[in-house]
Design an enzyme around this catalytic site. Structure first.
Site, PDB file in Angstrom:
ATOM      1  N   LYS A   4      53.082  24.770  -3.030  1.00 52.67           N
ATOM      2  CA  LYS A   4      53.738  26.023  -3.406  1.00 52.67           C
ATOM      3  C   LYS A   4      53.945  26.900  -2.180  1.00 52.67           C
ATOM      4  O   LYS A   4      53.026  27.144  -1.418  1.00 52.67           O
ATOM      5  CB  LYS A   4      52.887  26.766  -4.445  1.00 52.67           C
ATOM      6  CG  LYS A   4      53.629  27.948  -5.028  1.00 52.67           C
ATOM      7  CD  LYS A   4      52.829  28.657  -6.081  1.00 52.67           C
ATOM      8  CE  LYS A   4      53.523  29.942  -6.489  1.00 52.67           C
ATOM      9  NZ  LYS A   4      52.741  30.740  -7.421  1.00 52.67           N
ATOM     10  N   GLY A   6      54.620  30.382  -1.384  1.00 50.74           N
ATOM     11  CA  GLY A   6      54.699  31.745  -1.902  1.00 50.74           C
ATOM     12  C   GLY A   6      55.258  32.646  -0.827  1.00 50.74           C
ATOM     13  O   GLY A   6      55.514  32.216   0.298  1.00 50.74           O
ATOM     14  N   ALA A   7      55.439  33.912  -1.178  1.00 49.89           N
ATOM     15  CA  ALA A   7      55.949  34.841  -0.182  1.00 49.89           C
ATOM     16  C   ALA A   7      54.862  35.176   0.818  1.00 49.89           C
ATOM     17  O   ALA A   7      55.108  35.361   1.999  1.00 49.89           O
ATOM     18  CB  ALA A   7      56.423  36.113  -0.870  1.00 49.89           C
ATOM     19  N   GLU A   8      53.631  35.206   0.342  1.00 49.23           N
ATOM     20  CA  GLU A   8      52.558  35.694   1.182  1.00 49.23           C
ATOM     21  C   GLU A   8      51.763  34.550   1.793  1.00 49.23           C
ATOM     22  O   GLU A   8      51.239  34.664   2.901  1.00 49.23           O
ATOM     23  CB  GLU A   8      51.633  36.566   0.336  1.00 49.23           C
ATOM     24  CG  GLU A   8      50.837  37.541   1.126  1.00 49.23           C
ATOM     25  CD  GLU A   8      49.381  37.494   0.729  1.00 49.23           C
ATOM     26  OE1 GLU A   8      48.594  38.111   1.446  1.00 49.23           O
ATOM     27  OE2 GLU A   8      49.023  36.838  -0.251  1.00 49.23           O
ATOM     28  N   ALA A   9      51.638  33.462   1.043  1.00 45.29           N
ATOM     29  CA  ALA A   9      50.841  32.341   1.525  1.00 45.29           C
ATOM     30  C   ALA A   9      51.429  31.045   0.999  1.00 45.29           C
ATOM     31  O   ALA A   9      52.201  31.056   0.053  1.00 45.29           O
ATOM     32  CB  ALA A   9      49.404  32.490   1.041  1.00 45.29           C
ATOM     33  N   ASP A 120      47.411  42.091  -8.435  1.00 44.90           N
ATOM     34  CA  ASP A 120      48.717  41.425  -8.520  1.00 44.90           C
ATOM     35  C   ASP A 120      48.794  40.597  -9.794  1.00 44.90           C
ATOM     36  O   ASP A 120      49.027  39.392  -9.753  1.00 44.90           O
ATOM     37  CB  ASP A 120      48.916  40.533  -7.282  1.00 44.90           C
ATOM     38  CG  ASP A 120      50.355  40.034  -7.160  1.00 44.90           C
ATOM     39  OD1 ASP A 120      51.235  40.568  -7.857  1.00 44.90           O
ATOM     40  OD2 ASP A 120      50.580  39.095  -6.384  1.00 44.90           O
TER      41      ASP A 120
END
Lengths: 210, 347
Positions: A4, A6-9, A120
């Site tokens: 995956k 993600g935007a952050e990790a 979140d």
């Protein structure tokens, strides 16, 4: 193997010590200054690990942590097999959706009762396992606090996630979450937090007058 | 009251035009836009307060004073007359009450006098639509940043859905208030945000400031207070503070935009609103777009700040779907949300 992005990790499925694990890597972001970037990545890596552990102690299922590497902002954790709640919610009949949402509400209540806010709450940060357990992930924006305000922001985010991604049954879902939440935190605390959620909405940006 | 309007076939021979009036805050803007999307003129007059921020009533008084002059200028620049206009579009909200009412009054008067349809437009939608028109973005994740709004949105199932927004003050407001605290003065040609940007370019030292992202929402009030406190200590230069404030605030904006992009799996980022003119913010979003194989679109400077053209254009989009605003339903809507609008013209 990247599972995956993600935007952050990014999450990688790896073999480690003869078992399958998830390696969560907070990759550097080129758009921000190195100093800002390092500060955010290190802080969140430490913080997330601590919160994942505290949540587990509070009886909320989270992946078990095996190793933390601060130099590269990596966390090696248990591989939880299942499906994101985001992807199952719309396929469920109304009653099962209700039951699942009440259960999610209970888990959030359990976190809050133990001085944890997730930070979140979205349906992509919840995994429904094959055995029917809901596992909460992604605590990078969480905090250790019992402030009513932050608890309310937590629930507000949950509501917003329903409104943006599950708009066809957003109200029904949030009401169910609140029902489960009240069951755990009790009438008094529940009401205080819910009033705050309404107050946050009324701060001007979240309400239309007619 | 029923508004009379001339059937379309009577006007076929010439270009149809929308007149747009924008008065949500300190700008009185008027734009003339052809139904084909050609922007014929886009003029404005900005209210510059003696000191402090925008006082709604004073701004409204300014708008009333300049209205006629600005409208005339829009016609002069386009080489058109009142008779050429087919519809009157106005910003119905969200915004400051007295300012909105001044624009709405002018719009109603014109529509009634010319006997043409009136179209109430949502200001936030207009910022997105003008960005799409000017950059040819098809289906973007939009970061809309201005003095009054900070919203990340994307279109889904009939509306522009809000994925993230500020929980307290807008980014433009945060920059403006800090600038005033630091003693900077705006000029008509140079908004406070542009002054902060200019000074930030001379800043070198990054001062540690609070970074506050909550899910896809964000909060700027704590960041503003912290920056003001450091300013008061006098330990750092205004340049360094502008630089640090921008770096932290824009990193927050960039982060939630990237999240929305990953979440919605769209392939375009659109940056719009007054703060879109900031080059550092543009730079950050361009990097994100590149990382996600997406196209980065930024609204041209002349349509970044509040303007009449965006209202005129959004009015056309709504009108072509048969949406008009009867006078009795043309009251201004101070807190009209972006995601309340059924955007039936999109796709």
């Amino acid at each position: 193997m990247l599972v995956k992005k993600g935007a952050e990790a990014s999450l990688f499925l790896e073999d480690w010590q003869e078992r399958q694990v998830i390696m969560k890597r907070r990759l550097p972001k080129k758009y921000r200054l190195l100093k800002v970037d390092e500060r955010i990545r290190t802080y969140r890596t430490i913080h997330e690990s601590q919160l994942l552990h505290s949540a587990k102690e509070a009886g909320v299922p989270t992946p078990t942590i095996f190793l933390i590497n601060l130099t590269d902002s990596n966390i090696i954790m248990e591989y939880v097999q299942g499906t994101e709640v985001k992807r199952v919610l719309h396929n469920l009949p109304t009653e099962s959706r209700y039951a699942l949402n009440v259960h999610i509400g209970k888990l959030i209540g359990q976190l809050h009762k133990n001085r944890i806010v997730h930070g979140d709450l979205t349906t992509s940060n919840m995994i429904l396992t094959t055995s029917g357990e809901v596992v909460l992930i992604d605590f990078g924006l969480g905090e250790k606090t019992s402030q009513v305000e932050l608890r309310a922001v937590d629930l507000h985010l949950m509501k917003r996630a329903f409104q943006s991604t599950h708009f066809l049954y957003a109200k029904e879902s949030f009401d169910a979450v609140m029902k489960g939440y009240f069951m755990v935190v009790g009438e008094e605390t529940g009401k205080k937090v819910l009033d705050k959620v309404i107050e946050i909405e009324k701060r001007g940006r979240y309400i239309s007058e007619r | 009251m029923v508004i009379g309007w001339r059937p379309l076939h009577e006007q076929d021979s010439k270009q149809q035009i929308s007149l747009g009036i924008e008065t949500t805050a300190d700008d009185f803007g008027v734009g003339l836009v052809g139904f084909d999307g050609e922007i014929l003129s886009n003029v404005f007059d900005v209210f510059v307060p003696e000191k402090g921020g925008i006082h709604p009533r004073e701004a409204a008084r300014h708008h009333a004073k300049v209205a006629q002059k600005v409208i005339s200028r829009a016609f002069d620049e386009a080489g058109k007359t009142l008779k050429d206009v087919s519809i009157i579009s106005f910003s119905q909200g969200p915004g400051l009450g007295p300012c909105l009412r001044t624009g709405a009054t002018a719009a109603r008067a014109l529509a009634a006098y010319l006997k043409i349809p009136l179209v109430g437009v949502n200001h936030c939608v207009a910022h997105i639509e003008i960005g799409k028109l000017a950059t040819d973005a098809q289906d973007p994740v939009t970061l809309y940043v201005s003095g009054g709004n900070t919203i990340v949105s994307a279109f889904d199932a009939g509306r522009y859905r809000v994925f993230g927004e500020t929980l307290d003050i807008a980014i433009g407001n945060c920059l403006d208030v800090f600038a005033r605290r630091a003693g900077l003065r705006r000029e008509p040609s140079l908004p406070l945000g542009a002054l902060v940007e200019k000074l930030a370019k001379q800043g070198k030292e990054l001062i540690e400031l609070p970074y506050s992202v909550k899910g896809m929402d964000l909060s700027f009030s704590g960041l503003l207070t912290a920056t003001e406190r450091i300013l008061e200590t006098g330990k750092f230069s205004v340049e360094d503070l502008c630089f640090s404030l921008q770096e932290v605030a824009f990193s927050m904006l960039a982060e939630i935009t990237e999240r929305a992009l990953a979440h919605t799996e769209k392939r375009e980022i659109l940056l719009t609103g007054g703060v879109a003119a900031n080059e550092r913010l543009q730079e950050m979003l361009a990097v994100i777009a590149q990382d996600h194989d997406s196209r980065f679109c930024v609204v041209p400077k002349q349509y970044a700040l509040d303007n009449g053209a965006m209202i005129a254009w959004t009015g056309i989009l709504a009108y072509l779907q048969g949406l008009i605003t009867p006078i009795e339903k043309s009251m201004v809507r101070l807190k009209w949300r972006l995601d309340d609008v059924e955007a039936s013209w999109v796709r």
